[in-house]
Design a protein around this motif. Structure first.
Motif, short mmCIF file in Angstrom:
data_model
loop_
_atom_site.label_atom_id
_atom_site.label_comp_id
_atom_site.label_asym_id
_atom_site.label_seq_id
_atom_site.Cartn_x
_atom_site.Cartn_y
_atom_site.Cartn_z
N ASN A 187 0.84 -1.19 0.00
CA ASN A 187 0.00 0.00 0.00
C ASN A 187 0.89 1.26 0.00
O ASN A 187 1.82 1.34 0.82
CB ASN A 187 -0.89 -0.04 1.26
N PRO A 188 0.65 2.22 -0.91
CA PRO A 188 1.49 3.44 -0.94
C PRO A 188 1.56 4.11 0.43
O PRO A 188 2.59 4.70 0.78
CB PRO A 188 0.78 4.33 -1.96
N ASN A 189 0.49 4.01 1.22
CA ASN A 189 0.53 4.55 2.59
C ASN A 189 1.67 3.94 3.40
O ASN A 189 2.34 4.61 4.17
CB ASN A 189 -0.78 4.24 3.34
N LEU A 204 4.39 2.55 2.22
CA LEU A 204 5.68 3.06 1.72
C LEU A 204 5.98 4.41 2.35
O LEU A 204 7.07 4.64 2.88
CB LEU A 204 5.63 3.18 0.19
N ARG A 205 4.99 5.30 2.31
CA ARG A 205 5.21 6.67 2.85
C ARG A 205 5.46 6.64 4.36
O ARG A 205 6.39 7.27 4.85
CB ARG A 205 3.98 7.55 2.55
N ASP A 239 6.64 6.93 -2.56
CA ASP A 239 5.70 6.01 -3.23
C ASP A 239 5.54 6.33 -4.71
O ASP A 239 4.87 5.58 -5.44
CB ASP A 239 4.35 6.00 -2.50
N LYS A 240 6.14 7.45 -5.15
CA LYS A 240 6.10 7.72 -6.61
C LYS A 240 7.22 6.94 -7.28
O LYS A 240 7.10 6.53 -8.43
CB LYS A 240 6.31 9.23 -6.87
N LYS A 247 7.75 0.77 -5.82
CA LYS A 247 6.58 -0.10 -5.70
C LYS A 247 7.04 -1.36 -4.98
O LYS A 247 8.24 -1.61 -4.90
CB LYS A 247 6.06 -0.50 -7.09
#
Ligand code: DAH
Length: 348
Positions: free
Chosen positions: A295-297, A299-300, A306-307, A310
């Motif tokens: 989930n990008p959350n 990663l952040r 998260d850009k 992946k």
């Protein structure tokens, strides 16, 4: 006593000793013999005492006879003593003879616990794909276990993992996903990451297929080009490695807070080959693991852009895999310390 008389007595003494020594058959009678012929009350001792009364000119011959007598008596004693020792030794050697035809003793080798057989097997598989192994502690912070895995305080997903609290901020980890947070903290926002994290986890759970303690193996891959296809391929390879090349692998949409999209993987039932039986609850499929794209959350929250990055992640239950693979009916058997149970997994 004159010299002639003494000579006679001395010869009689020797003859008597010679006769009696033949009757000596053991240590006891040997001691009696020694006392009688060489001891304080022996004739020999009294002969020595009578030396005083022997006239000077006869002393020398008397002395020679006396020494001769003593030597002979001693010789009888020593010869017999030696003989008895030899008899005792022969007796012992006879008794203690080694029977080289007896079968030897063999050291029994232990066998690997089925739980660790799975851990080792899965670890080998992923080492072969270039993964590292990471570990975290069983006593974990609420932050790593939940917050950093995108499960905030009021999130309903917490209910599914009712864990054991140590204090306000510390628990026994409810899954190995928290090791993801530890690995990402070490990486400080820099990919790639490719790890598996095997370990024990804890939940308030208790029935034939659930125990308050069980094992999971977490997987985490983060890179600039990780794809969903990579995830599907990796897990398909893993499941065929574990359950055989003939297994069909199916992915179903699912939900986990730390992955989006999330999937669960099933394998076609190896008991009935997909026809339906009690093992697969008549569905033809057996649920085996959870996974998804990170989930990008997550990663952040864990310091990754998260850009740019992946990732994919997965979690597999060690006990569950072992139970399915070896046909074990109750998860408690893993923790019962029963050698008979573990012995069944011996590889000859
Ligand atoms: N942590 C999940 C559980 O204990 C298992 C899991 C599912 C782990 C999906 C993952 C994942 O990394 O992507 O039920």
């Amino acid at each position: 006593m004159n010299l002639e008389e003494f000579k006679k007595k001395s010869e009689e003494e020797i003859a008597l000793a010679q006769k009696e020594v033949d009757d000596v058959k053991d240590e006891n009678s040997l001691n009696l013999f020694k006392g009688k012929f060489l001891g304080k009350n022996s004739n020999l001792t009294s002969f020595f005492a009578s030396m005083k009364t022997v006239p000077n000119e006869e002393k020398k011959d008397f002395g020679i006879l006396l020494t001769n007598l003593k030597t002979k008596l001693n010789a009888f004693f020593q010869k017999k003593e030696e003989e008895l020792k030899q008899i005792a030794l022969n007796h012992r050697l006879e008794k203690e003879r080694v029977d080289i035809t007896l079968p030897g003793y063999q050291k029994e080798l232990g066998s690997k616990h089925p739980f660790y057989a799975i851990v080792d097997d899965v670890t080998d598989f992923f080492l072969g794909l270039g993964y590292d192994v990471a570990e975290g502690p069983d006593v974990e912070s609420d932050e790593n276990n939940f917050e950093l895995m995108n499960i905030p305080k009021d999130h309903p997903a917490r209910d599914m993992q009712d864990s054991f609290s140590i204090d306000e901020t510390t628990i026994l980890r409810s899954h190995t996903s928290c090791v993801q947070a530890r690995v990402m903290a070490v990486a400080k926002g820099q990919g790639p990451i490719k790890v598996i994290c095997p370990g024990k986890v804890y939940r308030r759970d208790n029935d034939a297929t659930h125990s308050h303690q069980f094992g999971q193996i977490e997987g985490l891959v983060i890179s600039e080009d990780a794809t969903f296809a990579n995830l599907l391929e990796t897990l398909t390879l893993l499941l065929r490695h574990l359950f055989g090349d003939k297994r069909e692998v199916r992915f179903r949409p699912s939900f986990f807070p730390f992955t989006e999209p999330s999937v669960e993987a099933d394998i076609s039932c190896f008991e009935c080959n997909g026809k339906g039986c009690s093992l697969c609850k008549h569905t033809g499929w057996i649920e085996i693991l959870g996974s998804g794209m990170v989930n990008p959350n997550v990663l952040r929250l864990n310091g990754f852009d998260d850009k740019k990055y992946k990732g994919f992640a997965f979690g597999i239950g060690i006990d569950r895999v072992a139970m399915l693979k070896y046909g074990i009916d109750d998860i408690k058997r893993f923790y019962a310390n029963d050698v008979n149970f573990i012995d069944q997994f011996r590889k000859e």
